[in-house]
Design an enzyme around this catalytic site. Structure first.
Site, PDB file in Angstrom:
ATOM      1  N   ASP A 641       0.856  -1.183   0.000  1.00 16.40           N
ATOM      2  CA  ASP A 641       0.000   0.000   0.000  1.00 16.40           C
ATOM      3  C   ASP A 641       0.894   1.236   0.000  1.00 16.40           C
ATOM      4  O   ASP A 641       1.486   1.593   1.020  1.00 16.40           O
ATOM      5  CB  ASP A 641      -0.918   0.003   1.223  1.00 16.40           C
ATOM      6  CG  ASP A 641      -1.975   1.105   1.150  1.00 16.40           C
ATOM      7  OD1 ASP A 641      -1.831   2.001   0.295  1.00 16.40           O
ATOM      8  OD2 ASP A 641      -2.929   1.062   1.933  1.00 16.40           O
ATOM      9  N   HIS A 676      -3.637  -0.650  -1.749  1.00 13.95           N
ATOM     10  CA  HIS A 676      -4.710   0.084  -1.085  1.00 13.95           C
ATOM     11  C   HIS A 676      -6.083  -0.496  -1.405  1.00 13.95           C
ATOM     12  O   HIS A 676      -7.060  -0.150  -0.760  1.00 13.95           O
ATOM     13  CB  HIS A 676      -4.646   1.553  -1.501  1.00 13.95           C
ATOM     14  CG  HIS A 676      -5.359   2.480  -0.576  1.00 13.95           C
ATOM     15  ND1 HIS A 676      -5.036   2.601   0.767  1.00 13.95           N
ATOM     16  CD2 HIS A 676      -6.406   3.326  -0.778  1.00 13.95           C
ATOM     17  CE1 HIS A 676      -5.833   3.490   1.326  1.00 13.95           C
ATOM     18  NE2 HIS A 676      -6.678   3.935   0.418  1.00 13.95           N
TER      19      HIS A 676
END
Length: 705
Positions: A641, A676
């Protein structure tokens, strides 16, 4: 649920197995203290900010945490049943919105359980689709995805980007559509970029950042976003620099070619707010000409809709918090002509298709759409199927055909083809379902927040559910960045409801449901309104008997992960379980990593005293209350992420596990080769959701058979 199977037998065995005694990994506490504005801010887990792919100490901590979490999750009753049911619900044919280029139609399709959707092309609307790009062979774990794609105007070439392991970075390539072969063109270090073809197909415009230093690609700040033109058949090193802002390195610069191909619009922005500057480049035989500063005050939203020569049409919130449609002459850009005035619904999109403009609205967080003429005069309403969300409506001035997608909480996406001349919609692609959407009810309710503001929420459940004693309920929220939470289909949420749970989405301030004023009421020094709205939603659900004390789980991701962390600190007594995903948890250091610097528009600057004090008051990492019983918490994040770096979740979890906050589990689940959220393969989506909802079911009393 379905009849008992071997999976249910496994559930029974898990039920019988005693939960392990939780012994969290020993996490080293450092002595880092930052004096800020007279406050000594302790940050004992600063070392967990280091990149897990680079630092062996962080990698060892991640492995130790996952070991404890995996052992606990393996004991949960319902985990296997959730995974089985989610797999069944995901196993249906799904189509993406088609795009027409020349005589060709491009669209994505997933046969059900493919890790990644496949891109198809067909010649003519009735043609047979053929595979153009199948990303499922790109990586053994299915975690390399086809991201953005854009056909050239004539449909001869396809510009596409590759996303590896969930990162925001993109590798951009070009495919010859007729042969299916790549041309050899390749562009790297692309992020947060539009992709826009020159009308003659000679090349394309894109935005990129400078190549990061070795080992810093996933953590260093993103600055100096620059627009280039790439001519097909040439190396990236030969690309033409079009627009750069070295004097303002924090600006993002995104380029779009106008429908007539005569201009390039570069939109500049510094943060996440829709406050833009517009720079116009005339496009001639020799490329981009001298720039024209069309808007330079970074004060309002400006979205290009269409142009007839020098007269441009824009969607804007200038003097209209819920937005309106205006035109301006680029030869005298200060004068605006209103085409469609602001009204009670929020105007969220506008696109030209043939000689019509399609306007997309949100009315109390539900989609509405209508057609107007190029002069803004009403033509007709586009009738949508139900309470839900519509998207798409793209097209070009030479063709009256467009496509749009519609979905709702219990209705998967159906693709419609719309003729803007006749106003007739017809189904282009509809899924064959393994369940009956009519078995579920969707209610919209309004409740009062702490300050008396009325806030909408959607309440979704299976019809016939016994509501006399309240039901285990999953409450979802976001509340930020002008993002609207509208009805949408999720197989994982449907599995929760299919098991007898209630699913609720609260439309908190900070979002865009009611335009700029709604957004402004939930950011900066008013961010506490978002938390108050969410807490009030929980109290309303209990007060109305929809759920009971000890039956309420909460969930949110990214800015919504921050929401879950903040309200858990503020009202730990209200919730039975909390599921913060990829959350922004350290509000004093968020602006130091990757894209975090953009978020100051919503959060403020940690370096400014007034903002610092506001941020410190609700920062999840800094406000954990020892000596107070907390709900069960399962934090989720991923090692790749690079939007909200996982150090946020690592530090927050370490602080939870160190604090005296009661005997319920406070765990973290860290996915590998995921980011993400975008590009995550289907099997990883299902596995993570089964873990989260089995965890929530355990602590809310939902029985999963």
């Amino acid at each position: 649920m379905t009849a008992p199977t071997a999976a249910h037998a496994a559930d029974a065995a898990a039920t019988a197995a005693p939960a392990p005694t939780l012994a969290y990994p020993a996490t080293t506490r450092g002595d880092v203290v930052d004096p800020q504005f007279g406050v000594d801010v302790a940050d004992p887990y600063r070392w967990l900010e280091d990149d897990v792919r680079v630092d062996p100490k962080v990698a060892a901590w991640v492995a130790a945490e996952n070991k404890v979490t995996d052992a606990y999750l393996a004991t949960l009753p319902g985990r296997e049943s959730f995974q089985k049911r989610m797999t069944e619900l995901y196993n249906y044919e799904r189509f993406g919105l088609p795009r027409k280029a020349g005589a060709r139609y491009f669209y994505s399709r997933n046969d059900g359980l493919q890790p990644q959707s496949v891109l198809f092309v067909r010649d003519g609307i009735k043609g047979e689709g053929r595979v153009l790009i199948d990303p499922n062979g790109w990586a053994k774990d299915g975690a390399t995805a086809l991201a953005e794609w854009e056909p050239s105007e004539d449909g001869k070439h396809l510009l596409y980007s590759v996303q590896d392991g969930g990162t925001d970075w993109r590798i951009v390539r070009v495919k010859d559509v007729a042969t299916g072969e790549d041309t050899g063109d390749e562009i790297r270090w692309v992020k947060f970029s539009g992709l826009s073809w020159a009308k003659d197909g000679s090349g394309f415009y894109y935005s990129r950042f400078p190549e990061p230093k070795e080992g810093e690609a996933f953590q260093s700040l993103n600055e100096n976003h620059t627009v280039y033109f790439h001519r097909l058949g040439t190396p990236q090193s030969a690309d033409t620099l079009i627009h750069a802002t070295p004097d303002k390195p924090k600006l993002n610069n995104s380029a779009q070619v106008t429908d007539d191909g005569k201009y390039l619009i570069v939109t500049g922005s510094e943060g996440t707010d829709e406050r833009y500057a517009l720079t116009l480049y005339p496009i001639g035989a020799k490329g981009a000409g001298k720039p024209i500063d069309l808007v330079d005050d970074y004060a309002n939203n400006w979205e290009y809709v269409a142009n007839e020569g020098p007269r441009f049409t824009f969607l804007t919130n200038k003097d209209a918090p819920r937005q309106r449609l205006v035109s301006l002459d680029i030869r005298k850009p200060g004068a605006l002509t209103e085409l469609v005035a602001e009204n009670e619904a929020t105007l969220v999109g506008a696109s030209r298709v043939g000689n019509r403009i399609i306007l997309s609205y949100l009315g109390d967080a539900k989609s509405e759409a209508e057609m107007v003429g190029l002069d803004g005069k009403p033509i007709s309403t586009i009738h949508l199927a139900d309470i839900g969300s519509a998207s798409g409506f793209g097209g070009n001035p030479k063709d009256p055909e467009t496509f749009y997608a519609f979905s709702s909480f219990a209705t998967p996406t159906t693709i419609y083809r719309l003729d803007t001349v006749t106003g007739k919609s017809e189904v282009f692609a509809a899924p064959k379902l393994t369940f009956d959407p009519r078995q579920f009810s969707v209610e919209q309710r309004f409740y009062k927040s702490k300050d008396g503001t009325e806030v909408p929420m959607f309440v979704v459940m299976k019809k016939g559910l016994d509501r006399s004693k309240g039901s285990p309920t999953l409450l979802y929220g976001y509340g930020g960045f002008n993002v609207s939470m509208t009805p949408g289909f999720s197989p994982t949420k449907l599995a929760w409801m299919d098991a007898g749970g209630v699913y609720v989405v609260a439309n908190l301030r900070g979002g865009g449901e009611y335009g700029k004023a709604w957004h402004d009421a939930g950011r900066l020094d008013k961010k506490q309104n978002v938390f108050d709205d969410f807490i009030a939603a929980g109290e309303y659900l209990i007060g109305q008997g929809i759920t009971g004390k000890g039956q309420l789980a909460i969930e949110g991701g990214s800015n919504g992960g921050l929401l879950i962390g903040a309200v858990t600190n503020q009202r730990p007594d209200l919730f039975a379980a909390a599921l913060p995903a990829v959350g922004v948890m350290d509000m004093l250091r968020f602006d130091r990593f990757t894209a975090g610097r953009y978020w100051v528009d919503d959060y403020g600057y940690p370096s400014k005293e007034a903002d610092f004090r506001t941020l410190l008051a609700y920062s999840p990492y800094h406000n954990i209350k020892g000596g107070t019983a907390y709900p069960a918490i399962l934090v989720t994040t991923a090692d790749t992420d690079d939007r909200v770096v996982p150090g946020h979740s690592f530090k927050y979890t370490a602080a939870l596990q160190h604090a005296d906050i009661g005997p319920k589990p406070h765990l973290i689940r860290i996915e590998t080769r995921a980011g993400h959220g975008s590009g995550k393969p289907t099997d990883k989506i299902i596995a993570e959701a089964a873990d989260k909802y089995a965890f929530a079911a355990k602590w809310t009393g939902l029985t999963v058979e």
